[in-house]
Design a protein around this motif. Structure first.
Motif, PDB file in Angstrom:
ATOM      1  N   PHE A   1       2.694   1.748  14.453  1.00 12.59           N
ATOM      2  CA  PHE A   1       3.573   2.342  15.586  1.00 12.59           C
ATOM      3  C   PHE A   1       2.796   1.930  16.729  1.00 12.59           C
ATOM      4  CE2 PHE A   1       3.142   5.196  19.705  1.00 12.59           C
ATOM      5  CZ  PHE A   1       4.256   5.550  18.686  1.00 12.59           C
ATOM      6  N   VAL A   2       1.621   0.804  16.676  1.00 14.18           N
ATOM      7  CA  VAL A   2       1.223   0.012  18.124  1.00 14.18           C
ATOM      8  C   VAL A   2       2.147  -0.966  18.479  1.00 14.18           C
ATOM      9  CG1 VAL A   2      -1.172  -0.800  18.822  1.00 14.18           C
ATOM     10  CG2 VAL A   2      -1.353   1.824  18.755  1.00 14.18           C
ATOM     11  N   ILE A   3       1.783  -1.517  17.292  1.00 15.24           N
ATOM     12  CA  ILE A   3       2.514  -3.114  17.697  1.00 15.24           C
ATOM     13  C   ILE A   3       4.495  -2.969  17.704  1.00 15.24           C
ATOM     14  CG2 ILE A   3       0.570  -4.075  15.956  1.00 15.24           C
ATOM     15  CD1 ILE A   3       2.574  -4.585  13.625  1.00 15.24           C
ATOM     16  N   GLY A   4       4.480  -1.318  17.180  1.00 15.04           N
ATOM     17  CA  GLY A   4       6.211  -1.457  17.007  1.00 15.04           C
ATOM     18  C   GLY A   4       6.517  -1.319  18.609  1.00 15.04           C
ATOM     19  N   ILE A   5       5.681  -1.242  19.554  1.00 16.72           N
ATOM     20  CA  ILE A   5       6.401  -0.203  20.593  1.00 16.72           C
ATOM     21  C   ILE A   5       5.433  -1.282  21.545  1.00 16.72           C
ATOM     22  CG2 ILE A   5       6.253   1.573  20.328  1.00 16.72           C
ATOM     23  CD1 ILE A   5       2.999   2.670  22.109  1.00 16.72           C
TER      24      ILE A   5
ATOM     25  N   PHE B   1       8.679   4.310   8.304  1.00 14.74           N
ATOM     26  CA  PHE B   1       6.875   4.328   7.990  1.00 14.74           C
ATOM     27  C   PHE B   1       6.315   5.376   8.527  1.00 14.74           C
ATOM     28  CE2 PHE B   1       7.164  -0.192   7.267  1.00 14.74           C
ATOM     29  CZ  PHE B   1       7.130  -0.613   6.065  1.00 14.74           C
ATOM     30  N   LEU B   2       6.891   5.800   9.453  1.00 17.70           N
ATOM     31  CA  LEU B   2       6.573   7.877   9.500  1.00 17.70           C
ATOM     32  C   LEU B   2       6.608   8.529   8.423  1.00 17.70           C
ATOM     33  CD1 LEU B   2       6.496   8.118  13.129  1.00 17.70           C
ATOM     34  CD2 LEU B   2       5.556   8.347  11.900  1.00 17.70           C
ATOM     35  N   SER B   3       8.102   8.118   8.060  1.00 15.82           N
ATOM     36  CA  SER B   3       8.771   8.487   6.861  1.00 15.82           C
ATOM     37  C   SER B   3       8.123   9.042   6.053  1.00 15.82           C
ATOM     38  CB  SER B   3      10.358   8.721   6.725  1.00 15.82           C
ATOM     39  OG  SER B   3      10.571   7.616   5.811  1.00 15.82           O
ATOM     40  N   PHE B   4       7.472   7.309   5.400  1.00 14.36           N
ATOM     41  CA  PHE B   4       7.039   7.372   3.998  1.00 14.36           C
ATOM     42  C   PHE B   4       5.770   7.643   4.368  1.00 14.36           C
ATOM     43  CE2 PHE B   4       8.614   2.246   3.932  1.00 14.36           C
ATOM     44  CZ  PHE B   4       9.673   3.784   3.588  1.00 14.36           C
ATOM     45  N   THR B   5       5.016   8.274   5.544  1.00 15.80           N
ATOM     46  CA  THR B   5       3.403   9.065   5.650  1.00 15.80           C
ATOM     47  C   THR B   5       2.962  10.157   5.997  1.00 15.80           C
ATOM     48  OG1 THR B   5       3.024   6.609   7.116  1.00 15.80           O
ATOM     49  CG2 THR B   5       1.273   8.393   7.256  1.00 15.80           C
ATOM     50  N   VAL B   6       4.604  11.335   5.786  1.00 21.47           N
ATOM     51  CA  VAL B   6       4.406  12.961   6.069  1.00 21.47           C
ATOM     52  C   VAL B   6       3.597  13.119   4.074  1.00 21.47           C
ATOM     53  CG1 VAL B   6       5.489  14.746   6.166  1.00 21.47           C
ATOM     54  CG2 VAL B   6       5.469  13.010   7.897  1.00 21.47           C
ATOM     55  N   PRO B   7       5.263  12.863   3.506  1.00 21.88           N
ATOM     56  CA  PRO B   7       4.368  13.096   2.016  1.00 21.88           C
ATOM     57  C   PRO B   7       3.346  12.592   1.715  1.00 21.88           C
ATOM     58  CG  PRO B   7       6.258  11.488   2.831  1.00 21.88           C
ATOM     59  CD  PRO B   7       5.892  11.495   3.286  1.00 21.88           C
ATOM     60  N   ILE B   8       3.046  11.114   2.055  1.00 22.49           N
ATOM     61  CA  ILE B   8       2.146  10.845   1.571  1.00 22.49           C
ATOM     62  C   ILE B   8       0.270  11.076   1.481  1.00 22.49           C
ATOM     63  CG2 ILE B   8       0.313   8.372   1.380  1.00 22.49           C
ATOM     64  CD1 ILE B   8       2.791   6.758   1.419  1.00 22.49           C
ATOM     65  N   THR B   9       0.477  11.921   3.499  1.00 20.93           N
ATOM     66  CA  THR B   9      -0.662  12.324   3.488  1.00 20.93           C
ATOM     67  C   THR B   9      -0.858  13.798   2.692  1.00 20.93           C
ATOM     68  OG1 THR B   9       0.201  11.026   5.730  1.00 20.93           O
ATOM     69  CG2 THR B   9      -1.634  14.046   5.939  1.00 20.93           C
TER      70      THR B   9
ATOM     71  N   VAL C   1       0.810  -0.901  -0.432  1.00 19.49           N
ATOM     72  CA  VAL C   1       0.040   0.315   0.339  1.00 19.49           C
ATOM     73  C   VAL C   1       1.173   1.531  -0.210  1.00 19.49           C
ATOM     74  CG1 VAL C   1      -1.973   0.819   1.431  1.00 19.49           C
ATOM     75  CG2 VAL C   1      -2.129  -1.134   1.104  1.00 19.49           C
ATOM     76  N   PHE C   2       1.978   1.140   0.751  1.00 13.82           N
ATOM     77  CA  PHE C   2       3.401   2.295   0.457  1.00 13.82           C
ATOM     78  C   PHE C   2       3.681   2.973  -0.488  1.00 13.82           C
ATOM     79  CE2 PHE C   2       2.199   1.763   5.644  1.00 13.82           C
ATOM     80  CZ  PHE C   2       2.415   3.132   5.765  1.00 13.82           C
ATOM     81  N   ALA C   3       3.717   1.011  -1.146  1.00 11.47           N
ATOM     82  CA  ALA C   3       4.863   1.382  -2.155  1.00 11.47           C
ATOM     83  C   ALA C   3       3.809   1.850  -3.717  1.00 11.47           C
ATOM     84  CB  ALA C   3       4.877  -0.121  -2.731  1.00 11.47           C
ATOM     85  N   VAL C   4       2.368   1.176  -3.629  1.00 10.08           N
ATOM     86  CA  VAL C   4       1.332   2.418  -4.468  1.00 10.08           C
ATOM     87  C   VAL C   4       1.817   3.477  -4.257  1.00 10.08           C
ATOM     88  CG1 VAL C   4      -0.360   2.202  -5.558  1.00 10.08           C
ATOM     89  CG2 VAL C   4       0.775   0.043  -5.087  1.00 10.08           C
ATOM     90  N   ALA C   5       1.459   4.303  -2.881  1.00 12.20           N
ATOM     91  CA  ALA C   5       1.021   5.504  -2.867  1.00 12.20           C
ATOM     92  C   ALA C   5       2.250   6.273  -3.236  1.00 12.20           C
ATOM     93  CB  ALA C   5       0.820   5.949  -1.641  1.00 12.20           C
ATOM     94  N   MET C   6       3.481   5.810  -2.497  1.00 18.52           N
ATOM     95  CA  MET C   6       4.917   6.583  -2.896  1.00 18.52           C
ATOM     96  C   MET C   6       4.879   6.480  -4.396  1.00 18.52           C
ATOM     97  SD  MET C   6       6.743   4.565   0.613  1.00 18.52           S
ATOM     98  CE  MET C   6       7.951   5.359  -0.168  1.00 18.52           C
ATOM     99  N   GLY C   7       5.386   5.214  -5.023  1.00 18.55           N
ATOM    100  CA  GLY C   7       5.109   5.658  -6.463  1.00 18.55           C
ATOM    101  C   GLY C   7       4.336   6.473  -7.410  1.00 18.55           C
TER     102      GLY C   7
ATOM    103  N   LEU D   1      -4.885   4.496   3.172  1.00 18.00           N
ATOM    104  CA  LEU D   1      -4.707   2.941   3.900  1.00 18.00           C
ATOM    105  C   LEU D   1      -3.220   2.734   4.357  1.00 18.00           C
ATOM    106  CD1 LEU D   1      -5.670   0.169   0.895  1.00 18.00           C
ATOM    107  CD2 LEU D   1      -7.178   0.326   3.579  1.00 18.00           C
ATOM    108  N   SER D   2      -2.355   3.609   3.914  1.00 12.45           N
ATOM    109  CA  SER D   2      -1.700   3.985   4.491  1.00 12.45           C
ATOM    110  C   SER D   2      -0.779   4.872   6.382  1.00 12.45           C
ATOM    111  CB  SER D   2      -0.418   5.295   3.940  1.00 12.45           C
ATOM    112  OG  SER D   2      -0.049   4.271   2.346  1.00 12.45           O
ATOM    113  N   VAL D   3      -2.105   5.318   6.176  1.00 12.71           N
ATOM    114  CA  VAL D   3      -2.383   6.205   7.126  1.00 12.71           C
ATOM    115  C   VAL D   3      -3.155   4.969   8.494  1.00 12.71           C
ATOM    116  CG1 VAL D   3      -3.686   8.467   8.464  1.00 12.71           C
ATOM    117  CG2 VAL D   3      -2.702   9.374   6.911  1.00 12.71           C
ATOM    118  N   VAL D   4      -4.361   4.563   7.905  1.00 13.06           N
ATOM    119  CA  VAL D   4      -4.415   3.326   8.654  1.00 13.06           C
ATOM    120  C   VAL D   4      -3.146   2.491   9.273  1.00 13.06           C
ATOM    121  CG1 VAL D   4      -6.485   1.172   9.543  1.00 13.06           C
ATOM    122  CG2 VAL D   4      -6.397   4.371   7.723  1.00 13.06           C
ATOM    123  N   SER D   5      -2.158   1.879   7.744  1.00 14.01           N
ATOM    124  CA  SER D   5      -1.439   1.267   8.465  1.00 14.01           C
ATOM    125  C   SER D   5      -0.376   2.079   9.288  1.00 14.01           C
ATOM    126  CB  SER D   5      -1.021   1.024   7.115  1.00 14.01           C
ATOM    127  OG  SER D   5      -1.899  -0.065   6.596  1.00 14.01           O
ATOM    128  N   MET D   6       0.120   3.206   8.716  1.00  7.87           N
ATOM    129  CA  MET D   6       0.963   3.668   9.896  1.00  7.87           C
ATOM    130  C   MET D   6       0.700   3.868  11.748  1.00  7.87           C
ATOM    131  SD  MET D   6       3.798   4.729  10.231  1.00  7.87           S
ATOM    132  CE  MET D   6       3.983   4.601  12.235  1.00  7.87           C
TER     133      MET D   6
END
Length: 513
Positions: free
Chosen positions: A450-454, A405-413, A82-88, A441-446
């Motif tokens: 974050f929740v599972i990463g901490i 993924f935070l760095s991916f999310t900022v420009p996508i947003t 999802v992130f890859a497509v948005a960034m693409g 979908l990228s924002v929701v995934s982020m």
């Protein structure tokens, strides 16, 4: 001009690439040698399913068992995709070495770009550390008994210094050598994952494919202490998504090498999305082979982080096993090599606009090698220092996932906010009206990442993240908001043209203008 038979890259194509770069206010200082496959291979090499898929396998198996692969792996790959497509979509419109940093600045503002750059930089530095620490863990498991290694902190740090220095030196010597090795790495991962999968399927004592969708609870001691004891299988399943999400990352490397890639506006987005798809497919094949070959799931889960080696010892012939181990180790080394490339290009691009301490040195390109030499060594040294301070592999992985993924999310947003308004001109690779869907979908995934990463035992990742974000706020409002101008825009691009010509002359770049 007609295409040259050897490369399919004409002077007209090169002129178009350079003209687009000039139009964003930058010189063609880096050497544009990478083909579409090479651009794909560098992301495919950093993803390296033979690295993250093996070294992080316990995060899945010691959670819910085989379902973490049969169900969790495709789901995690979808999240990364999802992130890859948005960034693409964005990379096709803005194909520069700055990648995410430029996207954040152009679609948002200079503050958003600066934040994106720092998030991406720490993510890339930590992912380099995570990859090489994982390589150390694998090296210790294979060669430790032969070499009499004990796995001490000193041995790990020594290994990190040596392997990272070799990777930096290869990058120092030019993109041609690096591309040759990452191209080889791409083929090695393709054929290596097939060889691993076939080996485990061939020597599996049984072929119980139902394991791939069977949920168990191996938390606590039952799973070798990888995850704390919990009664929630659903929560364990979510934690296990860190395996595919961590493994299927680093595809932003294709964007960071845009200025070295031929026909970047099409090659880069295709490479990012393609690297995720093929990594997901081949990763599922060989990981499914491991799950099916496990003689006893309970005993395997109890091995914790040793699950891959334990399973190999149980089912594979010694000679074949050693050959496969050597192949995996080489792939993991080349994974780190490609990551050094990504880190250095990101630092170079940020320094080019004065965004880093020592920017004057970090933005300098070697006329001989056409590489950002100072940025290459600086990024490598930072990765070594980070792992010296935080040697625990799982914490490094969690920090890496969160920051990248935070760095991916900022420009996508910001792309979502300004889609078809401020951002009205799309590149040749365009998914049309689907971009807002993938952005949401990228924002929701982020949020999920974050929740599972901490979660424990990686709760230190929360404090590292919060500490870095607090420091970022202080530095931005205290210093950078007044000092940092961001990428060139408007009249500044026109004023830079003389500097662009001088920079290209300094590195011997005269064609394409």
């Amino acid at each position: 001009m007609t295409n040259t038979p050897s490369t399919g890259y004409s002077d007209t194509d090169k002129h178009a690439d350079v003209k687009m770069l000039h139009g964003m206010g930058y010189a063609q200082e880096l050497e544009r040698r990478m083909s579409r496959f090479s651009n794909f291979a560098i992301s495919f090499s950093i993803i390296c399913i033979l690295s993250g898929g093996i070294n992080s396998l316990a995060q899945g198996i010691s959670g819910v068992g085989g379902a973490s692969i049969g169900i969790g792996w495709p789901l995690g790959c979808f999240i990364s995709g999802v992130f890859a497509v948005a960034m693409g979509q964005i990379s096709s419109a803005y194909p520069t070495a700055g990648g995410l940093y430029h996207w954040g600045s152009i679609l948002g503002n200079r503050g958003a770009g600066w934040l994106t750059a720092w998030l991406n930089l720490i993510g890339l530095v930590t992912v380099l550390g995570a990859i090489n620490v994982g390589t150390w863990t694998f090296f210790l498991g294979v060669f430790g008994p032969i070499l009499g290694l004990t796995g001490s902190y000193g041995e790990q740090l020594t290994f990190m210094i040596i392997i990272t220095a070799i990777q930096a030196l290869i990058n120092h010597l030019g993109i041609k050598l690096t591309s040759i090795l990452t191209d080889f790495s791409g083929y090695l991962i393709f054929f290596g994952s097939i060889a691993l999968g076939l080996a485990f399927f061939a020597f599996a004592p049984t072929h119980d494919f139902s394991r791939l969708w069977t949920f168990s609870n191996y938390s606590g001691d039952a799973g070798g202490g990888v995850w704390p004891q919990t009664s929630s299988v659903g929560f364990l399943f979510l934690l296990g998504l860190l395996l595919p999400i961590y493994t299927i990352t680093g595809y932003d490397a294709s964007a960071h090498t845009s200025e070295e890639t031929k026909k970047a506006a099409m090659s880069v987005p295709k490479a990012m999305v393609g690297s995720v798809i093929w990594s997901g497919v081949f990763g599922l094949f060989f990981l499914a082979g491991i799950v099916v070959a496990i003689p006893d799931m309970g005993k395997a889960a109890a091995q914790g982080w040793n699950v891959f080696f334990w399973t190999s010892d149980q089912v594979l012939p010694a000679g074949l096993k050693f050959i496969l181990y050597v192949m995996v180790f080489v792939a993991q080394f080349l994974c780190g090599l490609a990551t050094v490339t990504s880190v250095s290009r990101m630092m170079f691009a940020f320094a080019r606009d004065g965004g880093l301490p020592g920017s004057k040195a970090l933005k300098r390109v070697s006329p001989r090698y056409r590489t950002p030499v100072a940025a290459t060594w600086a990024g490598s040294i930072l990765a070594i220092h980070f792992t010296a301070y935080t040697p625990l592999y799982t914490t490094i992985v969690s920090v890496t996932v969160i920051f990248l993924f935070l760095s991916f999310t900022v420009p996508i947003t910001f792309g979502l906010i300004h889609y078809r308004r401020k951002w009205s001109t799309m590149g040749p690779w365009d998914i049309g009206g689907w971009y807002p869907v993938f952005a949401i979908l990228s924002v929701v995934s982020m949020i999920l990442i974050f929740v599972i990463g901490i979660q424990p035992p990686n709760d230190n990742a929360l404090w590292i993240t919060l500490g870095f974000l607090a420091l970022t706020v202080v530095v931005w409002f205290g210093i950078e908001r007044r000092r940092f101008r961001g990428p060139p825009i408007g009249d500044e691009i026109a004023r830079r043209q003389a500097d662009i010509r001088a920079a290209e002359t300094a590195v011997g770049e005269t064609s394409g203008r």
